[in-house]
Design an enzyme around this catalytic site. Structure first.
Site, PDB file in Angstrom:
ATOM      1  N   LYS A  94      -3.396  -2.417  16.092  1.00 26.54           N
ATOM      2  CA  LYS A  94      -2.911  -1.358  16.844  1.00 26.54           C
ATOM      3  C   LYS A  94      -3.825  -1.185  18.009  1.00 26.54           C
ATOM      4  O   LYS A  94      -5.111  -1.247  17.830  1.00 26.54           O
ATOM      5  CB  LYS A  94      -2.656  -0.069  16.275  1.00 26.54           C
ATOM      6  CG  LYS A  94      -1.323   0.145  15.817  1.00 26.54           C
ATOM      7  CD  LYS A  94      -0.953   1.568  15.443  1.00 26.54           C
ATOM      8  CE  LYS A  94      -1.913   1.878  13.999  1.00 26.54           C
ATOM      9  NZ  LYS A  94      -1.754   0.621  13.090  1.00 26.54           N
ATOM     10  N   GLU A 152       0.712  -1.027   0.035  1.00 22.83           N
ATOM     11  CA  GLU A 152       0.128  -0.003  -0.217  1.00 22.83           C
ATOM     12  C   GLU A 152       0.940   1.245   0.054  1.00 22.83           C
ATOM     13  O   GLU A 152       1.923   1.319   0.225  1.00 22.83           O
ATOM     14  CB  GLU A 152      -0.980   0.063   1.280  1.00 22.83           C
ATOM     15  CG  GLU A 152      -0.196   0.051   2.556  1.00 22.83           C
ATOM     16  CD  GLU A 152      -0.782   0.641   3.704  1.00 22.83           C
ATOM     17  OE1 GLU A 152      -1.521   1.908   3.610  1.00 22.83           O
ATOM     18  OE2 GLU A 152      -1.184  -0.007   4.805  1.00 22.83           O
TER      19      GLU A 152
END
Ligand code: PSU
Ligand code: MN
Length: 302
Positions: free
Chosen positions: A157, A22
């Protein structure tokens, strides 16, 4: 609309392993010049694993698959001035010929169109903490629910609500896989404590499930969590405390929507005096290595 680099196109045609990468991680995920250095090192890691890297972005009204070194440099310098581009942004970024950096969601879309099955990144978006108030759920999760790409990441996360993210993925029918682990990794640390749906210990084991999914024509992605190598992990309690403070600051400043994740990443890097950035770089390289192995295993069993 697809513009695939010659090397990548040839590899896809020949059924050789390719790993998609990405570009929001380059423009919005890290500062210059570490972003460019990391993007290059990630491509080298994929090549070292005998796969072809394809960094994806939107440029000049085209969906670009396989950026050149110069284009990566340009995107790295453009940084936050590039448009962070998720599914909903693609039509306008293409029509207006803007410089678009692709998130996990839009990278999956473009990878699937090009015929790439495996994608390596750092972390994915998820259900944000405080979702009861904000309804902030990353479009990455919806994309995992519908687009046929295996996403290799370092887990989720703890700026996100990990248990709720897993509930959402279950609803959308996305298998969550632990690579040589029983629990979902928590990005900067090796474990979130949340069990994964399936553990695999080798790329071959994972490839077998990806091939079975394809054979059954089951739409949707596979999410693979690879723990950050122990020597680069940060202390989970310490990071969680810093994240809680960063979220409070963010709310005070009224930051919301697509700016949330970039703000929190930068804020955590500041609060850890760059240690989170270093961990981020190490875990992405590790994910690229595993993704190359998975792409090779998929190509062999196809
Ligand atoms: N997590 C990171 N680094 C990143 C991102 C997430 O550690 O750069 C980026 C990815 O591109 C991901 C996007 O797809 O943030 C998610 O943003 P949002 O939560 O706005 O959907
Ligand atoms: Mn969001």
């Amino acid at each position: 609309m697809l513009d695939v680099a010659a090397e990548v196109a040839e590899a896809i045609r020949n059924g050789q392993p390719v790993v998609a990468l990405e570009s929001t991680i380059i423009s919005h995920g890290m500062p210059y010049p570490q972003n460019v250095e990391t993007a290059r090192a990630v491509e080298d890691e994929v090549r070292a694993g005998d796969a072809v890297p394809a960094t994806i972005a939107v440029r000049g009204g085209k969906l670009r698959v396989g950026l050149s070194a110069e284009e990566i440099e340009t995107l790295g310098k453009t940084g936050l001035n590039a448009v962070k581009c998720s599914r909903r942004d693609l039509p306008f970024v293409v029509a207006r010929k803007l410089e678009g950096a692709t998130t996990v969601a839009s990278t999956m879309i473009i990878a699937a169109k090009a015929g790439i099955d495996v994608f390596a990144t750092g972390g994915i978006g998820g259900v944000h903490r405080g979702v009861e108030e904000t309804l902030d759920i990353s479009a990455d999760l919806e994309e995992l629910g519908r687009t046929n790409v295996t996403v290799v990441c370092a887990g989720i996360k703890s700026i996100l609500d990990i248990p709720r993210t897993l509930e959402y993925l279950e609803t959308r029918g996305v298998p969550v896989v632990g690579y040589q682990t029983d629990t979902l990794p928590a990005f900067y640390s090796q474990s979130s404590g949340c069990p994964v749906d399936f553990r695999v210990d080798s790329a071959d084991e994972l490839a077998a499930a990806i091939v079975a999914k394809k054979a059954m024509q089951l739409d949707g992605g596979v999410l693979v969590g690879v723990p950050i190598p122990a020597e680069h992990a940060l202390d989970k309690d310490e990071v969680d405390t810093l994240i809680a403070a960063a979220i409070l600051d963010m709310q005070k400043q009224g930051i919301s929507g697509k700016d949330t994740t970039p703000y929190l990443l930068a804020s955590i890097a500041e609060r850890t005096f760059g240690r989170s950035l270093d961990a981020n770089i190490k875990l992405i390289l590790n994910n690229a290595r595993v993704a190359a192995e998975v792409a090779v295993a998929c190509a062999q069993s196809a």
